[in-house]
Design an enzyme around this catalytic site. Structure first.
Site, PDB file in Angstrom:
ATOM      1  CD  GLU A   1      66.359  22.606  30.599  1.00  0.00           C
ATOM      2  OE1 GLU A   1      66.315  21.718  29.658  1.00  0.00           O
ATOM      3  OE2 GLU A   1      66.877  22.291  31.576  1.00  0.00           O
TER       4      GLU A   1
ATOM      5  CB  SER B   1      71.244  13.273  34.993  1.00  0.00           C
ATOM      6  OG  SER B   1      70.383  12.059  34.888  1.00  0.00           O
TER       7      SER B   1
ATOM      8  CE  LYS C   1      71.372  15.168  29.663  1.00  0.00           C
ATOM      9  NZ  LYS C   1      70.176  14.692  29.783  1.00  0.00           N
TER      10      LYS C   1
ATOM     11  CG  HIS D   1      64.208  30.761   8.187  1.00  0.00           C
ATOM     12  ND1 HIS D   1      62.741  30.955   8.145  1.00  0.00           N
ATOM     13  CD2 HIS D   1      64.655  31.808   7.547  1.00  0.00           C
ATOM     14  CE1 HIS D   1      62.449  32.016   7.421  1.00  0.00           C
ATOM     15  NE2 HIS D   1      63.452  32.686   6.909  1.00  0.00           N
TER      16      HIS D   1
END
Ligand code: ARG
Length: 464
Positions: A295, A282, A288, A161
């Protein structure tokens, strides 16, 4: 001949040619040209079958074969020129063959339809593609295995979980994905077997009137056997659905891995560090470092599962025999294959260059994760597990209420809960010990992980 070659394959029955809008809709050449090598290989084999059956001479067979090799060379060196009437790859290859060798080219399609031809070519193409995907998958597994070897003893939190559950070893976590991929490789192999069955010699739907030895023809193309029924052979695309299913399931595994790595390499966790070469920056925020490879893995999973769903929906209402709806099988297949072939190499690099930060993993372990071990301690003192669970639950509650760690609660506190608690209970508060105890087959202990690694190496040796 040159007049016919500029027309459609069915020009005899037609007075006028198709409207431009219909051509644009109907033509599959823009996307099926990539099957040129399969089309040519299968046509050369078919010419061989025709000559064995006495339908063309050996000289004609040889002319066809060398003409087709010339067409193949044109595709390979980029000089192949498609013509206006090239509806699909099959039309284009035959048209060019006709230009190159003249009359014998017109005999190649004897007894054959594009219906059995396209089903055969697509199976051939898919069989080869699966071979390349298996090779890539094995390389990814080797990368996971190499990381697991480095981290058989590295402790990290295990989750259920997404809540800290019990300590595990990082090697165990890496190996969990290795084993998922072994099943994907098995599925790829089974799908390849189901793919390499030849519809050629089925004609348009009813079979061929010529004495073609379909078994020999199948083997000449690298297939195991011919399809059993000509109607089935030309009209089912279950082999492509099989491909998309295996691709979807494998992507689901890769997507879960990607999600884990995204999470574990994020600021809050910091368990893993991604190599700069496998991240992007970025345009606005200079600090970043984004996990785009991972992804895109997650993102492409949805896209490929969508292709499976799309193809099943294309197939489900089709009446018997070939229908043009079936031309919609190729773009999802090609897109799924391309996605895997472009993605897996990037994932391999990501895994190979991944740095595990053991201190961060260690720092994320908390004593609560040893509560089960404390219950097991009581079991060792003769308390039934259910009761032990309740007693430790009360200790956890006391710890939460008082803000005193489980390992800092006094012996009196523990003995107030049960006299089964003795001074040796504090030995439970050792993460490495907790992990080492999970030594039964398939568990997380370093010994068990070393055993998994040995079995994995054996698996690789027999499956590579
Ligand atoms: N381009 C077609 C396909 O991909 C080839 C078969 C066409 N056959 C036909 N009878 N129209 O399915």
């Amino acid at each position: 001949m040159s007049d016919l070659s500029s027309k459609t394959l069915w020009a005899g029955r037609y007075e006028v040619s198709a409207a431009e809008a219909v051509r644009r809709l109907n033509d599959s050449y823009p996307f099926d040209q990539r099957m040129y090598a399969s089309d040519i290989t299968c046509s050369i084999a078919y010419a061989g079958a025709l000559s064995k059956a006495g339908i063309i001479t050996e000289a004609e067979r040889d002319a066809i074969a060398s003409g087709l090799e010339q067409v193949r060379a044109e595709f390979e060196n980029g000089t192949f020129q498609p013509a206006a009437g090239d509806e699909d790859i099959h039309t284009a290859v035959e048209r060019r063959l006709t230009e190159l060798i003249g009359a014998p080219a017109g005999k190649l399609h004897t007894g054959r339809s594009r219906n059995d031809q396209v089903a055969t070519d697509t199976r051939h193409w898919q069989g080869q593609t699966i071979g390349r995907i298996i090779t890539l998958t094995l390389d990814l597994q080797r990368a996971l295995l190499a990381q697991a070897k480095l981290h058989t003893d590295t402790l990290m939190p295990g989750y259920t979980h997404l809540r800290a559950a019990q300590p595990v070893t990082a090697g165990h976590w890496f190996m969990s994905y290795f084993w998922m991929l072994t099943r994907d490789v098995s599925r790829w192999k089974a799908t390849r077997e189901a793919t390499l069955i030849s519809p050629l010699g089925s004609g348009a739907l009813a079979g061929t009137p010529y004495p073609i030895d379909r078994q020999q023809l199948a083997e000449a193309m690298g297939f195991s056997r011919p399809t059993m029924n000509s109607l089935d052979g030309v009209s089912d695309r279950d082999f492509i659905a099989g491909f998309l299913y295996v691709a979807s399931l494998m992507m689901t595994h890769l997507s879960r891995f990607a999600e884990d790595v995204i999470l574990f390499s994020s600021g809050g966790f910091g368990f893993l560090k991604l190599d700069e070469r496998y991240t992007t920056g970025s345009s606005l925020m200079p600090q970043k470092q984004n996990p785009d490879v991972l992804e895109l893995t997650r993102g492409k999973t949805g896209r490929i599962a969508g292709h499976l769903s799309g193809l099943l929906n294309t197939l489900k209402g089709l009446p018997t025999g070939y229908n043009k709806d079936l031309q919609e099988d190729k773009e999802p297949l090609f897109d799924a294959a391309d996605s895997l072939e472009i993605l897996i190499p990037a994932l391999i690099g990501t895994v190979e260059t991944l740095t595990v930060i053991p201190e961060k993993m260690r720092a994320a372990l908390d004593e609560g994760m040893l509560a089960t071990d404390l219950a097991d301690y009581l079991v060792g003192k003769g308390i039934p597990f259910r009761e032990a669970h309740g007693l430790v639950g009360r200790a956890v509650r006391r710890s939460l209420e008082t803000g005193v760690a489980l390992s800092a609660l006094s012996l009196e506190d523990y003995r107030a809960l049960s006299p089964a608690f003795e001074a040796d209970l504090y030995r439970v508060f050792d993460f490495a010990e907790s992990v080492a105890k999970r030594a039964a087959f398939g568990g997380t202990s370093p010994d068990s992980v070393r055993m998994q690694i040995a079995l994995a190496e054996e698996w690789l040796a027999t499956n590579a």
